[in-house]
Design an enzyme around this catalytic site. Structure first.
Site, mmCIF file in Angstrom:
data_model
loop_
_atom_site.group_PDB
_atom_site.id
_atom_site.type_symbol
_atom_site.label_atom_id
_atom_site.label_comp_id
_atom_site.label_asym_id
_atom_site.label_seq_id
_atom_site.Cartn_x
_atom_site.Cartn_y
_atom_site.Cartn_z
ATOM 1 N N MET A 294 0.827 -1.202 0.000
ATOM 2 C CA MET A 294 0.000 0.000 0.000
ATOM 3 C C MET A 294 0.864 1.257 0.000
ATOM 4 O O MET A 294 0.378 2.359 0.262
ATOM 5 C CB MET A 294 -0.958 0.015 1.193
ATOM 6 C CG MET A 294 -2.042 -1.023 1.112
ATOM 7 S SD MET A 294 -3.567 -0.577 1.970
ATOM 8 C CE MET A 294 -2.970 -0.252 3.626
ATOM 9 N N GLY A 295 2.143 1.093 -0.308
ATOM 10 C CA GLY A 295 2.995 2.256 -0.441
ATOM 11 C C GLY A 295 3.521 2.791 0.876
ATOM 12 O O GLY A 295 3.462 2.143 1.909
ATOM 13 N N HIS B 18 8.987 1.234 3.478
ATOM 14 C CA HIS B 18 10.044 1.278 4.480
ATOM 15 C C HIS B 18 10.950 0.074 4.267
ATOM 16 O O HIS B 18 10.807 -0.675 3.296
ATOM 17 C CB HIS B 18 9.455 1.321 5.896
ATOM 18 C CG HIS B 18 8.439 0.260 6.172
ATOM 19 N ND1 HIS B 18 8.752 -1.074 6.286
ATOM 20 C CD2 HIS B 18 7.081 0.342 6.340
ATOM 21 C CE1 HIS B 18 7.661 -1.769 6.533
ATOM 22 N NE2 HIS B 18 6.627 -0.950 6.565
ATOM 23 N N HIS C 242 9.338 -3.343 3.513
ATOM 24 C CA HIS C 242 8.947 -3.569 2.119
ATOM 25 C C HIS C 242 10.171 -3.839 1.251
ATOM 26 O O HIS C 242 10.157 -4.729 0.389
ATOM 27 C CB HIS C 242 8.226 -2.337 1.564
ATOM 28 C CG HIS C 242 6.945 -1.997 2.243
ATOM 29 N ND1 HIS C 242 6.801 -0.870 3.016
ATOM 30 C CD2 HIS C 242 5.754 -2.632 2.277
ATOM 31 C CE1 HIS C 242 5.562 -0.808 3.477
ATOM 32 N NE2 HIS C 242 4.906 -1.871 3.051
ATOM 33 N N LYS D 66 4.605 -9.474 9.582
ATOM 34 C CA LYS D 66 4.057 -8.523 10.556
ATOM 35 C C LYS D 66 2.529 -8.529 10.515
ATOM 36 O O LYS D 66 1.870 -8.478 11.548
ATOM 37 C CB LYS D 66 4.580 -7.114 10.307
ATOM 38 C CG LYS D 66 4.121 -6.111 11.394
ATOM 39 C CD LYS D 66 4.593 -4.721 11.113
ATOM 40 C CE LYS D 66 3.794 -4.044 10.035
ATOM 41 N NZ LYS D 66 2.378 -3.771 10.487
ATOM 42 N N ASP D 67 1.972 -8.586 9.303
ATOM 43 C CA ASP D 67 0.522 -8.722 9.149
ATOM 44 C C ASP D 67 0.205 -10.214 9.064
ATOM 45 O O ASP D 67 -0.153 -10.739 8.002
ATOM 46 C CB ASP D 67 0.055 -7.988 7.897
ATOM 47 C CG ASP D 67 0.304 -6.494 7.981
ATOM 48 O OD1 ASP D 67 -0.389 -5.833 8.751
ATOM 49 O OD2 ASP D 67 1.225 -6.020 7.295
#
Length: 272
Positions: A30-31, A34, A37, A153-154
């Site tokens: 989702m942009g 960091h 990603h 993390k998710d």
């Protein structure tokens, strides 16, 4: 790196890569990228011949009182991070491109995994996983056969995506990657930008709570209580949930809490 805005153009590029015998790696985001990603992108680069990433803030997975409008966005910065991490194609569709008939009021894909989508994030954010499942199904249909990289993390999202790919027989291998953390243990997140001053130090309470819970295993109730008590001792944090999932080879502790404007989540796997 090429920036692509249309579904047709991305499909054409990835179909051509596969036709040439190249493997495809795909990193949906989702942009407001960091290092977490970037780690996914670097792993895709190391394991695949062609790497695509997407940046799309999906309105379907935000509730009416959540931060869709204010969610941080910086495409120029994101493009630099993605390029430096080895991405070949950056897919940046508009909402109209992804939902040409308008954002649906009722999602077209519903994933119901008792004990996963109806607890924790699912209970705190009704409809969230419907939105996740819809956009991921669309992105997988666009990308085609590939390896798709998601951060742990998710963790609930990772479980939902794996189940979605398996149950719908999608030609996608879902790869889970370890959570990237700051030196003090805070999980890297786009929402960390909301943390100000003392809130930044207070946010480490999530990782501290997870380790406190791990120290009380195998007693699940004691582990949950230890996590809640740790957060309760931090005056700048407000607990949302602290829970545990017993999986085949581990207990996964999960926690969510608010620190200032930021709603943060984290988790920790403890081998059985």
């Amino acid at each position: 790196m090429r920036v692509i805005e249309t579904i047709a153009a991305l499909r054409k590029e990835l179909d051509a890569a596969r036709a040439a015998g190249r493997t495809v790696g795909f990193v949906p985001t989702m942009g407001f990228l960091h290092d977490g990603h970037a780690a996914l992108m670097r792993r895709a680069r190391a394991e695949c011949d062609a790497v695509a990433a997407s940046i799309f803030v999906n309105p379907l997975q935000f509730g009416p009182n959540e931060d869709f409008g204010a969610y941080p966005r910086d495409l120029e910065r994101d493009s630099t991070i993605a390029s430096d991490a080895g991405v070949d194609l950056l897919f940046t569709p508009s909402v109209d491109e992804m939902y040409p008939d308008g954002v649906p009021m009722v999602t077209s894909v519903h994933v119901d995994i008792p004990g996963v989508t109806d607890v924790m994030e699912g209970a705190s954010r009704p409809g969230h996983f419907d939105g996740v499942a819809t956009v991921v199904a669309k992105l997988f249909a666009i990308a085609g056969p590939c390896r798709a990289y998601f951060g742990e993390k998710d963790f609930q999202q990772l479980l939902v995506v794996r189940r979605l790919a398996a149950d719908l027989s999608l030609p996608v291998e879902v790869v889970g990657c370890p959570t990237e953390r700051e030196a003090d243990g805070l999980a890297r997140s786009s929402r960390n930008v909301y943390l100000e001053g003392a809130q930044r130090d207070a946010a480490t309470v999530l990782s501290r709570a997870l380790h406190a819970g791990a120290g009380r295993l195998p007693d699940l109730d004691a582990a949950r209580a230890a996590m809640r008590d740790t957060v309760a001792a931090e005056p700048l944090a407000q607990i949302d949930y602290a829970d545990a999932l017993v999986l085949a080879d581990e207990v996964r502790l999960l926690i969510a809490a608010r620190v200032g404007r930021a709603r943060l989540i984290d988790n920790l796997g403890v081998p059985l």
